[in-house]
Scaffold this motif. Structure first.
Motif, PDB file in Angstrom:
ATOM      1  N   PHE A 128       0.272   1.262  -6.190  1.00  0.00           N
ATOM      2  CA  PHE A 128       0.354   2.784  -6.843  1.00  0.00           C
ATOM      3  C   PHE A 128       1.622   2.584  -7.770  1.00  0.00           C
ATOM      4  CE2 PHE A 128       2.723   1.928  -2.842  1.00  0.00           C
ATOM      5  CZ  PHE A 128       4.053   2.294  -3.232  1.00  0.00           C
ATOM      6  N   PRO A 129       1.667   3.352  -8.967  1.00  0.00           N
ATOM      7  CA  PRO A 129       2.685   3.546  -9.823  1.00  0.00           C
ATOM      8  C   PRO A 129       3.993   3.866  -9.514  1.00  0.00           C
ATOM      9  CG  PRO A 129       1.205   5.351 -10.165  1.00  0.00           C
ATOM     10  CD  PRO A 129       0.653   4.654  -9.008  1.00  0.00           C
ATOM     11  N   ALA A 130       4.934   3.524  -9.980  1.00  0.00           N
ATOM     12  CA  ALA A 130       6.348   4.012  -9.609  1.00  0.00           C
ATOM     13  C   ALA A 130       6.549   5.498  -9.533  1.00  0.00           C
ATOM     14  CB  ALA A 130       7.244   3.280 -10.568  1.00  0.00           C
ATOM     15  N   VAL A 131       5.677   6.259 -10.026  1.00  0.00           N
ATOM     16  CA  VAL A 131       5.929   7.571  -9.913  1.00  0.00           C
ATOM     17  C   VAL A 131       5.675   8.039  -8.579  1.00  0.00           C
ATOM     18  CG1 VAL A 131       3.557   8.230 -10.971  1.00  0.00           C
ATOM     19  CG2 VAL A 131       5.463   9.896 -11.279  1.00  0.00           C
ATOM     20  N   ASP A 132       4.682   7.577  -7.954  1.00  0.00           N
ATOM     21  CA  ASP A 132       4.123   8.056  -6.915  1.00  0.00           C
ATOM     22  C   ASP A 132       5.390   7.732  -5.746  1.00  0.00           C
ATOM     23  OD1 ASP A 132       1.953   8.714  -7.759  1.00  0.00           O
ATOM     24  OD2 ASP A 132       0.421   7.176  -6.811  1.00  0.00           O
ATOM     25  N   LEU A 133       6.096   6.667  -5.776  1.00  0.00           N
ATOM     26  CA  LEU A 133       7.399   6.340  -4.976  1.00  0.00           C
ATOM     27  C   LEU A 133       8.200   7.402  -5.369  1.00  0.00           C
ATOM     28  CD1 LEU A 133       8.968   4.722  -3.158  1.00  0.00           C
ATOM     29  CD2 LEU A 133       9.434   3.174  -5.275  1.00  0.00           C
ATOM     30  N   LEU A 134       8.569   7.656  -6.499  1.00  0.00           N
ATOM     31  CA  LEU A 134       9.606   8.524  -6.600  1.00  0.00           C
ATOM     32  C   LEU A 134       9.293  10.075  -6.281  1.00  0.00           C
ATOM     33  CD1 LEU A 134      10.829   7.179 -10.320  1.00  0.00           C
ATOM     34  CD2 LEU A 134      11.750   6.900  -7.840  1.00  0.00           C
ATOM     35  N   THR A 135       8.044  10.415  -6.456  1.00  0.00           N
ATOM     36  CA  THR A 135       7.653  11.842  -6.014  1.00  0.00           C
ATOM     37  C   THR A 135       7.627  11.886  -4.494  1.00  0.00           C
ATOM     38  OG1 THR A 135       5.124  11.011  -6.306  1.00  0.00           O
ATOM     39  CG2 THR A 135       6.372  12.319  -8.112  1.00  0.00           C
ATOM     40  N   GLN A 136       7.314  10.787  -3.883  1.00  0.00           N
ATOM     41  CA  GLN A 136       7.194  10.930  -2.314  1.00  0.00           C
ATOM     42  C   GLN A 136       8.776  10.967  -2.054  1.00  0.00           C
ATOM     43  OE1 GLN A 136       6.223  10.906   1.467  1.00  0.00           O
ATOM     44  NE2 GLN A 136       4.665  10.612  -0.362  1.00  0.00           N
ATOM     45  N   LEU A 137       9.646  10.535  -2.748  1.00  0.00           N
ATOM     46  CA  LEU A 137      11.087  10.639  -2.213  1.00  0.00           C
ATOM     47  C   LEU A 137      11.503  12.141  -2.354  1.00  0.00           C
ATOM     48  CD1 LEU A 137      13.639   9.282  -1.158  1.00  0.00           C
ATOM     49  CD2 LEU A 137      14.167   8.813  -3.599  1.00  0.00           C
ATOM     50  N   VAL A 138      11.040  12.421  -3.582  1.00  0.00           N
ATOM     51  CA  VAL A 138      11.316  14.139  -3.893  1.00  0.00           C
ATOM     52  C   VAL A 138      10.614  15.067  -3.154  1.00  0.00           C
ATOM     53  CG1 VAL A 138      11.064  15.918  -5.478  1.00  0.00           C
ATOM     54  CG2 VAL A 138      11.789  13.670  -6.179  1.00  0.00           C
ATOM     55  N   HIS A 191       5.237  -3.849 -10.823  1.00  0.00           N
ATOM     56  CA  HIS A 191       4.244  -4.154 -10.788  1.00  0.00           C
ATOM     57  C   HIS A 191       3.131  -3.507 -10.161  1.00  0.00           C
ATOM     58  CE1 HIS A 191       5.479  -8.443 -12.165  1.00  0.00           C
ATOM     59  NE2 HIS A 191       6.579  -7.867 -11.440  1.00  0.00           N
ATOM     60  N   CYS A 192       2.320  -2.698 -10.908  1.00  0.00           N
ATOM     61  CA  CYS A 192       1.233  -1.682 -10.234  1.00  0.00           C
ATOM     62  C   CYS A 192      -0.198  -2.622 -10.432  1.00  0.00           C
ATOM     63  CB  CYS A 192       1.123  -0.474 -10.796  1.00  0.00           C
ATOM     64  SG  CYS A 192      -0.287   0.525 -10.273  1.00  0.00           S
ATOM     65  N   VAL A 193      -0.832  -2.730  -9.236  1.00  0.00           N
ATOM     66  CA  VAL A 193      -1.979  -3.558  -9.507  1.00  0.00           C
ATOM     67  C   VAL A 193      -3.104  -2.750  -8.550  1.00  0.00           C
ATOM     68  CG1 VAL A 193      -1.202  -5.786  -9.979  1.00  0.00           C
ATOM     69  CG2 VAL A 193      -1.094  -5.156  -7.769  1.00  0.00           C
ATOM     70  N   ASP A 194      -3.094  -1.248  -8.608  1.00  0.00           N
ATOM     71  CA  ASP A 194      -3.941  -0.777  -7.708  1.00  0.00           C
ATOM     72  C   ASP A 194      -5.481  -1.071  -8.307  1.00  0.00           C
ATOM     73  OD1 ASP A 194      -5.226   1.232  -6.429  1.00  0.00           O
ATOM     74  OD2 ASP A 194      -4.304   2.594  -6.862  1.00  0.00           O
ATOM     75  N   PRO A 195      -6.317  -1.608  -7.627  1.00  0.00           N
ATOM     76  CA  PRO A 195      -7.715  -1.907  -8.134  1.00  0.00           C
ATOM     77  C   PRO A 195      -8.326  -0.686  -8.555  1.00  0.00           C
ATOM     78  CG  PRO A 195      -7.370  -2.708  -5.674  1.00  0.00           C
ATOM     79  CD  PRO A 195      -6.026  -1.948  -5.889  1.00  0.00           C
ATOM     80  N   ALA A 196      -8.020   0.470  -7.904  1.00  0.00           N
ATOM     81  CA  ALA A 196      -8.661   1.976  -8.490  1.00  0.00           C
ATOM     82  C   ALA A 196      -8.354   2.388  -9.690  1.00  0.00           C
ATOM     83  CB  ALA A 196      -8.385   2.988  -7.354  1.00  0.00           C
ATOM     84  N   ARG A 197      -7.219   1.722 -10.050  1.00  0.00           N
ATOM     85  CA  ARG A 197      -6.894   1.991 -11.419  1.00  0.00           C
ATOM     86  C   ARG A 197      -6.895   1.023 -12.522  1.00  0.00           C
ATOM     87  NH1 ARG A 197      -3.140   4.898  -8.140  1.00  0.00           N
ATOM     88  NH2 ARG A 197      -2.483   6.839  -8.912  1.00  0.00           N
ATOM     89  N   THR A 246       1.005  -1.105   0.066  1.00  0.00           N
ATOM     90  CA  THR A 246      -0.131   0.028   0.138  1.00  0.00           C
ATOM     91  C   THR A 246       0.987   1.291   0.018  1.00  0.00           C
ATOM     92  OG1 THR A 246      -0.101   0.210   2.393  1.00  0.00           O
ATOM     93  CG2 THR A 246      -1.763  -1.285   1.317  1.00  0.00           C
ATOM     94  N   PHE A 247       0.196   2.330  -0.293  1.00  0.00           N
ATOM     95  CA  PHE A 247       1.174   3.699  -0.432  1.00  0.00           C
ATOM     96  C   PHE A 247       1.305   4.103   1.140  1.00  0.00           C
ATOM     97  CE2 PHE A 247       1.174   8.304  -0.653  1.00  0.00           C
ATOM     98  CZ  PHE A 247       1.983   8.476  -1.601  1.00  0.00           C
ATOM     99  N   ASP A 248       0.551   3.727   1.939  1.00  0.00           N
ATOM    100  CA  ASP A 248       1.060   4.020   3.576  1.00  0.00           C
ATOM    101  C   ASP A 248       2.322   3.222   3.989  1.00  0.00           C
ATOM    102  OD1 ASP A 248      -1.018   5.969   3.790  1.00  0.00           O
ATOM    103  OD2 ASP A 248      -2.363   4.753   4.500  1.00  0.00           O
ATOM    104  N   ALA A 249       2.398   2.029   3.439  1.00  0.00           N
ATOM    105  CA  ALA A 249       3.414   1.178   3.881  1.00  0.00           C
ATOM    106  C   ALA A 249       4.597   1.636   3.224  1.00  0.00           C
ATOM    107  CB  ALA A 249       3.070  -0.405   3.494  1.00  0.00           C
ATOM    108  N   MET A 250       4.707   2.170   1.902  1.00  0.00           N
ATOM    109  CA  MET A 250       5.801   2.840   1.423  1.00  0.00           C
ATOM    110  C   MET A 250       6.217   3.719   2.079  1.00  0.00           C
ATOM    111  SD  MET A 250       6.848   5.408  -0.841  1.00  0.00           S
ATOM    112  CE  MET A 250       5.291   5.726  -1.762  1.00  0.00           C
TER     113      MET A 250
END
Length: 398
Positions: free
Chosen positions: A244-254, A271-277, A218-222
């Motif tokens: 969540f997509p990889a871009v969300d991980l990198l933007t969180q870092l930024v 692998h992005c498998v977000d049910p919402a997407r 999940t995004f919260d776990a990341m």
């Protein structure tokens, strides 16, 4: 010629360190076996090989080896200060938990690197073992290796990460967020689910590897695993599943202010498998824009990408480069792409531009083409263009 016992011990140690250098395949186990056989032959070799035998990565692949090392260190206190890197994966059996406890107690002030099995925190875990692991406050590098049957999870590890502010390197292999219901019976005071884990760790990681996860993070776990870090220099995400997509991980870092610190980035099979997407078409905002690499990570020196979606239809982590071609950042030295890479990155145009103008990708030294056939026409063309541009192309057919 000087006799062996007349040479300075530092020279003899350097000679012994070359043992096996000419062999293409020489495992840690074979190295330890050869050094242990060499040590008792004479005093000169004993004092030369002991630092190598205990000073490298000590791999304990069975209960017997774990027991013997614990016994040796208990009897020879002078050897404890030599042991800094310990691999407790015990691949051949379940190890020997009492000996693991003894080792952690003996080395808690000197241990720098630890590779650990989840079984010691679940099925074979004891209050004494958990206490011994918590006492290792000198740890700077920790690897949590996968375990079958779904007992390898962040929730089992959370109390320890929260207790190690000194940690700078973390590797999680095949670690999910929560344990499947019925498989995790935590001791009193230990969280049952990730939602109960509490505040994130206070460490400031410099290197983070997330590799292999069957259940999506999940995004919260990341955000939790990043802790308070804003000094991450090396990030590797390999065969990893997330909601969540990889871009969300990198933007969180930024967003944390960590953009300027990142020097090495590897994104492989994300692998992005977000049910919402899953029920709507992919959007450009779901994918990282290649041109953002230079803007977000100005000090990036190494970039590795494996972004093939042809096998299972998953979305690419990166979008196509903006025309006319992908422009590396000013400090990027090594670009590694796995076949098949996106043709729209236009590597040919990048190399032609570099040949015409040295200020284009000024630091670029090597382009690694992994899983590419040397005889492929596009690979051969890139080799020719790279030579003209003063860039070396490394083709690695695996």
């Amino acid at each position: 010629m000087a006799a062996l016992n007349l040479l300075p011990s530092e020279i003899v140690t350097r000679i012994c360190a070359l043992l096996g250098d000419d062999l293409k395949v020489w495992s840690d186990k074979e190295r330890q076996t050869d050094l242990s056989r060499l040590a008792p032959t004479c005093k000169a070799l004993y004092f030369a090989t002991v630092p190598l035998l205990y000073g490298g990565t000590v791999s304990l692949r069975s209960a017997g080896r774990t027991f013997l090392l614990a016994r040796t260190l208990a009897e020879h206190a002078d050897l404890r200060s030599l042991v800094h890197d310990l691999d407790l994966t015990a691949a051949n059996d379940n190890g020997h938990p009492p000996s693991v406890v003894a080792l952690l107690d003996l080395l808690h002030n000197t241990l720098d690197t630890l590779v650990f099995r989840p079984i010691y925190l679940t099925a074979a875990g004891t209050p004494m073992l958990r206490a011994a692991l918590l006492s290792c406050t000198s740890l700077r590098s920790f690897t949590y290796t996968s375990e079958p049957f779904g007992t390898s999870a962040l929730v089992c590890l959370a109390p320890f990460l929260q207790h190690w502010p000194q940690l700078v390197e973390l590797t999680l292999r095949c670690v999910s967020v929560d344990v499947e219901s019925g498989l995790w019976h935590p001791p009193p005071g230990v969280p049952r689910t990730f939602a109960e884990c509490g505040p994130p760790p206070r460490y400031r990681l410099e290197r983070l590897t997330l590799q292999g996860s069957s259940d999506p993070w999940t995004f919260d776990a990341m955000k939790w695993i990043l802790g308070a870090t804003e000094a991450l220099q090396d990030l590797t995400v390999h065969d990893w599943t997330a909601q969540f997509p990889a871009v969300d991980l990198l933007t969180q870092l930024v967003a944390r202010g960590g953009g300027p610190a990142l020097e090495q980035l590897a994104v492989r099979d994300y692998h992005c498998v977000d049910p919402a997407r899953s029920n709507r078409p992919s959007r450009e905002t779901d994918r990282m824009q290649p041109e953002d690499l230079a803007a977000w990570f100005p000090n990036l020196t190494h970039f590795t990408l494996q972004d093939d979606c042809s096998d299972d239809g998953r979305r690419r982590a990166f979008a196509s480069a903006q025309p006319p071609y992908f422009v590396p950042g000013p400090k990027l030295r090594v670009l590694s792409l796995y076949w098949p890479w996106d043709d729209e990155w236009e590597l040919e145009k990048l190399l032609q531009a570099r040949e015409a103008d040295a200020s284009v990708a000024p630091a670029l030294e090597v382009i690694r083409l992994v899983k590419a056939r040397p005889s492929d026409p596009i690979v051969r063309l890139l080799g020719i263009l790279a030579e003209r541009a003063g860039v070396r192309v490394s083709v690695e057919w695996m």
